[in-house]
Design a protein around this motif. Structure first.
Motif, PDB file in Angstrom:
ATOM      1  N   GLU A 101       0.906  -1.198   0.038  1.00 51.99           N
ATOM      2  CA  GLU A 101       0.047   0.071   0.102  1.00 51.99           C
ATOM      3  C   GLU A 101       0.840   1.276  -0.084  1.00 51.99           C
ATOM      4  O   GLU A 101       0.551   2.393  -0.492  1.00 51.99           O
ATOM      5  CB  GLU A 101      -0.988  -0.151   1.320  1.00 51.99           C
ATOM      6  CG  GLU A 101      -2.027  -0.925   1.050  1.00 51.99           C
ATOM      7  CD  GLU A 101      -2.752  -1.287   2.315  1.00 51.99           C
ATOM      8  OE1 GLU A 101      -2.651  -0.284   3.223  1.00 51.99           O
ATOM      9  OE2 GLU A 101      -3.534  -2.111   2.453  1.00 51.99           O
ATOM     10  N   ASP A 102       2.191   1.286   0.526  1.00 52.88           N
ATOM     11  CA  ASP A 102       2.995   2.420   0.693  1.00 52.88           C
ATOM     12  C   ASP A 102       3.692   2.488  -0.645  1.00 52.88           C
ATOM     13  O   ASP A 102       4.595   3.281  -0.593  1.00 52.88           O
ATOM     14  CB  ASP A 102       3.779   2.251   2.017  1.00 52.88           C
ATOM     15  CG  ASP A 102       4.769   1.334   1.917  1.00 52.88           C
ATOM     16  OD1 ASP A 102       4.848   0.203   1.021  1.00 52.88           O
ATOM     17  OD2 ASP A 102       5.360   1.131   2.976  1.00 52.88           O
ATOM     18  N   GLY A 103       3.418   1.638  -1.545  1.00 54.51           N
ATOM     19  CA  GLY A 103       4.494   1.700  -2.950  1.00 54.51           C
ATOM     20  C   GLY A 103       5.813   1.270  -2.882  1.00 54.51           C
ATOM     21  O   GLY A 103       6.350   1.364  -3.862  1.00 54.51           O
TER      22      GLY A 103
END
Length: 491
Positions: A101-103
């Motif tokens: 989700e944080d890439g």
């Protein structure tokens, strides 16, 4: 072509590693502990595989394939089996990845957890015996004689190319029988098949024997083995065949209806050899110049190298070479004509010496005029000029001669490196100063076996299957011993 091989006397382990890499057999991969088998190495393995497969089929076995993944619960059904492999198992816990989700990249999806973990196959007894339960109902369904060519994973911390890798290629036979005697006969038969292959094709002499209780395969009642001796005086287990009794049949409830109408548990065997045989082949025959391959397993048995200065000479030399190649191939000889113009003859000579090609033929313009060729054999490094018309018969003779010579040389070495001792002091001295196989009396206890192993790093390689049943006293405890056993430090 500079070989830059470490010599065997300088550092045997480094010599081996250098040779595997420089002879283009294999290399380490991006996955820790796993190897890439390169085309030349795989060509040798294919020769081994083809011959073994033929021998298996001649003894009534058929090939099949079973899953790579084994449910964890299967392993808990046979206690000694799981104990033997628990520390080496790779486990699959999830079935999906996702973007973080944080890439930051790819992560395991926590929502994709398997209900039951899967073990990546370290050996296939459990999945196969679960399958056999469906295949076997009556005595008419027996015997089942199945072999599988596959890869397995055993998580190794210290790895060496071919000898010990986290993933390796092998075959595993799994058979089911109506009686104990049939199963024991099968296990013994496959040990003899392995011995015949290793001696006749690999030109490696072996000793046939039984493993001690502590050295048996996990879950076996008896393990038959063939043991070979490498040039550094260490033993290498070249193949094993296991009598499994009814352990797996009971664990997976595999019964059959007898002719009399009763119900009996099935009797089992399993047996296997792996790409570790490549290590045995390399370490038994090779020298400081490179690989030495027995003709029966060499991808190229003969290589023809042209020597020329201009196109006219190349044309004349090539005609002789191509004619020779056709004649040799017509007689079943595997031959390569190296007509590359990107490398000089000297470079090619070096390359084929390094790669262990049994026979090299060089042809130059003067040879064409005289009707001769230069012939060099890899095992002795001897060279001679012979008439072109005599090449085919000479090469056919050399194929047999080199094969026999390599076996005899290895057998002479093993004989020289096998020592009988009666005292523990002599035992330790021989291991330290001479190495090789040491024949000694042992009292048959696991305690004494462990003590010897801890104090000397030598293990009982096998209880030889020969008629030498001379009784004596254990070299360590002085207790009665029924016969001598074979010790060595081993790979």
């Amino acid at each position: 072509m500079a070989k830059n091989l470490t010599t065997r006397n300088e550092d045997y382990s480094k010599w081996y590693n250098d040779l595997v890499i420089k002879a283009d057999l294999a290399e380490n991969s991006g996955v820790r502990g796993c190897m890439v088998i390169k085309p030349y190495g795989f060509a040798i393995w294919e020769k081994m595989q083809a011959q073994l497969d033929k021998m298996f089929k001649e003894t009534g076995h058929q090939n099949a394939y079973f899953p790579l993944f084994i449910p964890k619960s299967y392993f808990s059904k046979e206690a000694s089996h799981v104990d033997g492999f628990a520390k080496e198992c790779a486990v699959v816990t999830h079935y999906r990845l996702k973007n973080a989700e944080d890439g930051s990249g790819i992560v395991v999806d926590p929502d994709a957890k398997l209900e039951e973990e899967l073990i990546v196959r370290p050996t296939s007894e459990t999945i196969i015996w679960d399958t056999y339960r469906k295949w076997i109902q009556s005595y008419r369904d027996l015997p089942i004689l199945v072999n599988q060519w596959a890869n397995v994973v055993r998580w190794e911390m210290r790895t060496r190319l071919f000898l010990r890798t986290a993933e390796f290629l092998w075959q595993e036979g799994h058979t089911a029988h109506a009686t104990k005697d049939e199963a024991i006969a099968e296990a013994e038969q496959m040990m003899h098949v392995y011995a015949e292959f290793v001696e006749e094709y690999m030109a490696v002499p072996v000793i046939k024997g039984l493993k001690t209780e502590s050295e048996r395969f996990a879950g076996a009642l008896e393990t038959y083995c063939i043991e070979a001796l490498m040039q550094d005086g260490k033993a290498l287990q070249a193949g094993t065949s296991h009598f499994l009794g009814q352990n797996f049949a009971k664990a997976f409830d595999v019964k059959y209806a007898t002719k009399e109408g009763g119900q009996e548990y099935v009797w089992a065997t399993s047996w296997g050899v792996s790409t570790r045989l490549m290590g045995a082949l390399i370490m038994t025959h090779s020298d400081d110049n490179g690989l030495v391959l027995p003709p029966k397993l060499a991808p190229d048995q003969v290589v023809i190298v042209p020597i020329y200065r201009n196109d006219e000479q190349f044309e004349a030399v090539s005609k002789v070479a191509n004619d020779l190649m056709s004649e040799l191939r017509a007689h079943g000889i595997r031959v390569k004509f190296d007509n590359r113009d990107t490398h000089k003859p000297g470079w090619k000579f070096n390359e084929y010496e390094l790669k262990g090609v049994p026979v090299r033929i060089a042809i130059g313009p003067k040879d064409v005029e005289k009707g001769t060729v230069e012939l060099a054999r890899r095992d002795t490094l001897e060279k001679e000029f012979i008439e072109t018309s005599a090449v085919v018969e000479k090469v056919k003779l050399l194929m047999e001669e080199i094969q026999v010579n390599l076996y005899q040389k290895a057998l002479d070495f093993r004989t020289e490196k096998t020592t009988e001792v009666d005292s523990y002091e002599d035992f330790k001295k021989v291991l330290e100063e001479k190495a090789g196989f040491v024949s000694a009396h042992w009292d048959g206890t696991i305690e004494t076996e462990e003590r010897i192993k801890n104090e000397t790093k030598a293990t009982i390689r096998c209880i030889p299957l020969n008629d030498d049943t001379e009784a004596g006293k254990c070299m360590v405890t002085g207790k009665p011993s029924a016969r001598r056993v074979l010790f060595a430090k081993a790979y």
